[in-house]
Design an enzyme around this catalytic site. Structure first.
Site, PDB file in Angstrom:
ATOM      1  CB  CYS A  11      -0.610   0.195   1.520  1.00  0.00           C
ATOM      2  SG  CYS A  11      -1.502   1.542   1.858  1.00  0.00           S
ATOM      3  CG  ASN A  21      -1.014  -8.436  -1.825  1.00  0.00           C
ATOM      4  OD1 ASN A  21      -1.110  -7.528  -2.338  1.00  0.00           O
ATOM      5  ND2 ASN A  21      -2.271  -7.834  -0.614  1.00  0.00           N
TER       6      ASN A  21
HETATM    7  P1  HMG Z   1      -9.822  13.853   1.104  1.00  0.00           P
HETATM    8  O1  HMG Z   1      -8.230  14.720  -0.032  1.00  0.00           O
HETATM    9  O2  HMG Z   1      -9.078  13.679   2.089  1.00  0.00           O
HETATM   10  O3  HMG Z   1     -10.708  14.305   0.428  1.00  0.00           O
HETATM   11  O4  HMG Z   1      -9.024  12.462   0.595  1.00  0.00           O
HETATM   12  P2  HMG Z   1     -11.407  15.304  -1.033  1.00  0.00           P
HETATM   13  O5  HMG Z   1     -12.537  14.655  -0.919  1.00  0.00           O
HETATM   14  O6  HMG Z   1     -10.748  16.310  -0.819  1.00  0.00           O
HETATM   15  O7  HMG Z   1     -10.283  14.738  -1.925  1.00  0.00           O
HETATM   16  C1  HMG Z   1      -9.508  15.009  -3.118  1.00  0.00           C
HETATM   17  C2  HMG Z   1      -9.886  14.727  -4.793  1.00  0.00           C
HETATM   18  O8  HMG Z   1     -10.272  13.368  -4.574  1.00  0.00           O
HETATM   19  C3  HMG Z   1     -11.400  16.229  -5.155  1.00  0.00           C
HETATM   20  O9  HMG Z   1     -10.376  16.243  -6.060  1.00  0.00           O
HETATM   21  C4  HMG Z   1     -12.273  14.875  -4.971  1.00  0.00           C
HETATM   22  O10 HMG Z   1     -12.825  15.625  -5.530  1.00  0.00           O
HETATM   23  C5  HMG Z   1     -10.840  13.815  -6.070  1.00  0.00           C
HETATM   24  P3  HMG Z   1      -9.836  18.138  -6.100  1.00  0.00           P
HETATM   25  O11 HMG Z   1     -11.648  18.588  -6.378  1.00  0.00           O
HETATM   26  O12 HMG Z   1      -9.146  18.350  -5.257  1.00  0.00           O
HETATM   27  O13 HMG Z   1      -9.941  17.719  -7.553  1.00  0.00           O
HETATM   28  N1  HMG Z   1     -12.136  12.514  -4.805  1.00  0.00           N
HETATM   29  C6  HMG Z   1     -12.391  11.714  -5.453  1.00  0.00           C
HETATM   30  N2  HMG Z   1     -11.623  11.249  -6.921  1.00  0.00           N
HETATM   31  C7  HMG Z   1     -12.764   9.888  -7.831  1.00  0.00           C
HETATM   32  N3  HMG Z   1     -13.053   8.904  -6.900  1.00  0.00           N
HETATM   33  C8  HMG Z   1     -13.127   9.370  -5.901  1.00  0.00           C
HETATM   34  C9  HMG Z   1     -12.973   9.961  -5.120  1.00  0.00           C
HETATM   35  N4  HMG Z   1     -13.147  10.946  -3.841  1.00  0.00           N
HETATM   36  C10 HMG Z   1     -12.190  11.908  -3.819  1.00  0.00           C
HETATM   37  N5  HMG Z   1     -14.016   7.881  -4.969  1.00  0.00           N
HETATM   38  C11 HMG Z   1      -9.863   9.515  -0.096  1.00  0.00           C
HETATM   39  C12 HMG Z   1     -10.652  11.480   0.828  1.00  0.00           C
HETATM   40  C13 HMG Z   1     -10.747   8.925   0.912  1.00  0.00           C
HETATM   41  C14 HMG Z   1     -10.843  10.276  -0.975  1.00  0.00           C
HETATM   42  C15 HMG Z   1      -8.148   9.758  -0.127  1.00  0.00           C
HETATM   43  O14 HMG Z   1      -7.759   9.910   0.948  1.00  0.00           O
HETATM   44  C16 HMG Z   1      -9.148   7.934  -0.736  1.00  0.00           C
HETATM   45  O15 HMG Z   1      -8.152   8.102  -2.110  1.00  0.00           O
HETATM   46  N6  HMG Z   1      -7.819   7.268  -0.236  1.00  0.00           N
HETATM   47  C17 HMG Z   1      -7.498   5.917  -0.688  1.00  0.00           C
HETATM   48  C18 HMG Z   1      -5.965   5.166  -0.980  1.00  0.00           C
HETATM   49  C19 HMG Z   1      -5.706   4.437  -1.383  1.00  0.00           C
HETATM   50  O16 HMG Z   1      -6.709   3.946  -2.446  1.00  0.00           O
HETATM   51  N7  HMG Z   1      -5.158   3.340  -0.249  1.00  0.00           N
HETATM   52  C20 HMG Z   1      -4.963   2.062  -0.475  1.00  0.00           C
HETATM   53  C21 HMG Z   1      -5.871   0.951  -0.645  1.00  0.00           C
HETATM   54  S1  HMG Z   1      -5.943   0.353   0.508  1.00  0.00           S
HETATM   55  C22 HMG Z   1      -5.121  -0.732   0.965  1.00  0.00           C
HETATM   56  O17 HMG Z   1      -4.283  -1.280   0.077  1.00  0.00           O
HETATM   57  C23 HMG Z   1      -4.904  -1.632   1.930  1.00  0.00           C
HETATM   58  C24 HMG Z   1      -5.552  -2.782   1.645  1.00  0.00           C
HETATM   59  O18 HMG Z   1      -5.574  -4.009   0.787  1.00  0.00           O
HETATM   60  C25 HMG Z   1      -5.891  -3.999   2.877  1.00  0.00           C
HETATM   61  C26 HMG Z   1      -4.315  -4.373   3.731  1.00  0.00           C
HETATM   62  O19 HMG Z   1      -3.531  -4.495   3.140  1.00  0.00           O
HETATM   63  O20 HMG Z   1      -5.088  -3.488   4.853  1.00  0.00           O
HETATM   64  C27 HMG Z   1      -7.660  -2.665   1.106  1.00  0.00           C
HETATM   65 MG    MG Z   2      -3.560  -5.030   1.559  1.00  0.00          MG
END
Ligand code: HMG
Ligand code: MG
Length: 285
Positions: free
Chosen positions: A238, A247
């Site tokens: 991540c 993984n």
């Molecule tokens: P933020 O910056 O607090 O929120 O992010 P925001 O609402 O200000 O959004 C920022 C920008 O992204 C804005 O654009 C939004 O419109 C846009 P701007 O106005 O600046 O042009 N935006 C989006 N665009 C497309 N699709 C969306 C979306 N949402 C907002 N859905 C947010 C908050 C949750 C969006 C951000 O923190 C985020 O996207 N986080 C995801 C991080 C991620 O994907 N991490 C990896 C996956 S988790 C993982 O790998 C763990 C796992 O494998 C299990 C494990 O191993 O433990 C699952």
């Molecule tokens: Mg993972």
């Protein structure tokens, strides 16, 4: 009669999200098609997250539009908020996953939200998915260790699992996000968490940073867990979890489960071929 276990393949999402190279959608589509041919029942193919946060996953809609959907296979997408869920629905994902953390440090780093704030965001995601008949899976990250907060208490994991259960998640995947979990810590965590959700509805998601993922699989098997997330080629990590590496490799997990007498329904040759493809993508295509 042999027992069944399932490998939930996550390489197109958890694997490729962590690659430095921007991998073209056509390569991702080829990987998903190779995985479909290997017999997986569920494949996580995309995430609909902010492209500012994870640019590698910005083409999820193209990937879902381009794959050949094999009958009986569910193609899943990760969705952090309602906007993500709408994207997944428009792209015809078969199920969505909401993802929370058991530790505050990783919640903030990965979602820019406290655990409580992230759960509040998931409410509308679950409502929208349910209205559309889409199953919702849950993830809990940092189930034993957090890269920011250190050791995580099993009761903290159980609290988040209970919240995901209340949302109606059909399964909750327990993530050792940074692969630092020892078998003892995983066992202690499962002892408490299975009090909130039965093992049949839990999955193990072990990153292999410390080379102990298969030992942790064994601990989870002994507790009744039968679903494990894995990535061909051992891809994964991540971008918001410093130190996290791949993984558990699907090839190794498949061999391990088969040797232990579990039937997975997978074609080992086709899994190996998909693994070669994934490794080639990691090495630069
Ligand atoms: P933020 O910056 O607090 O929120 O992010 P925001 O609402 O200000 O959004 C920022 C920008 O992204 C804005 O654009 C939004 O419109 C846009 P701007 O106005 O600046 O042009 N935006 C989006 N665009 C497309 N699709 C969306 C979306 N949402 C907002 N859905 C947010 C908050 C949750 C969006 C951000 O923190 C985020 O996207 N986080 C995801 C991080 C991620 O994907 N991490 C990896 C996956 S988790 C993982 O790998 C763990 C796992 O494998 C299990 C494990 O191993 O433990 C699952
Ligand atoms: Mg993972």
């Amino acid at each position: 009669m042999s027992q069944r276990a399932e490998i939930f393949e996550v390489s197109p999402r958890d694997g490729l999200q962590n690659e430095a190279r921007m991998i073209p959608a056509a390569e991702k589509i080829a990987l998903v098609d190779a995985l479909s041919a290997a017999g997986f029942r569920r494949i996580e193919v995309a995430s609909f997250v902010s492209p500012k946060w994870v640019p590698q996953m910005a083409d999820g809609a193209d990937v879902l539009a381009g794959i050949r959907r094999a009958p009986g296979v569910r193609y899943a997408a990760l969705t952090p908020n309602l906007r993500g869920c709408e994207g997944a629905r428009a792209a015809q994902a078969d199920e969505v996953a909401i993802f929370a953390s058991a530790s505050e440090g990783f919640s903030k780093a990965n979602l820019n939200a406290t655990i409580a704030e992230s759960l509040a965001r998931f409410g509308p995601v679950v409502d929208a998915a349910k209205a559309d008949g889409m199953p919702v899976r849950g993830y809990v990250s940092c189930v034993t260790d957090c890269p920011f907060d250190g050791a995580v208490a099993p009761s903290d994991v159980a609290r988040v699992v209970a919240a995901l259960r209340e949302f109606g998640c059909y399964e909750v995947s327990l993530g050792d996000t940074i692969g630092r979990g020892t078998p003892d810590a995983v066992d202690a965590m499962l002892a408490i968490v299975t009090g909130e959700m039965e093992a049949a509805q839990l999955a193990g998601h072990f990153h292999d940073t410390s080379g102990r993922a298969l030992e942790n699989v064994d601990v989870a098997l002994a507790r009744g867990v039968r679903v494990f997330d894995a990535a061909v080629g051992g891809l994964g990590g991540c971008p918001y979890a410093p130190g996290a590496s791949g993984n558990v490799a699907t090839e190794a997990l498949l061999a391990h489960l088969t040797a232990a007498g579990y039937e997975t329904g997978l074609d080992a040759g086709a899994v190996a071929a998909a693994g070669m493809m994934a490794k080639g993508m990691r090495d630069g295509g």
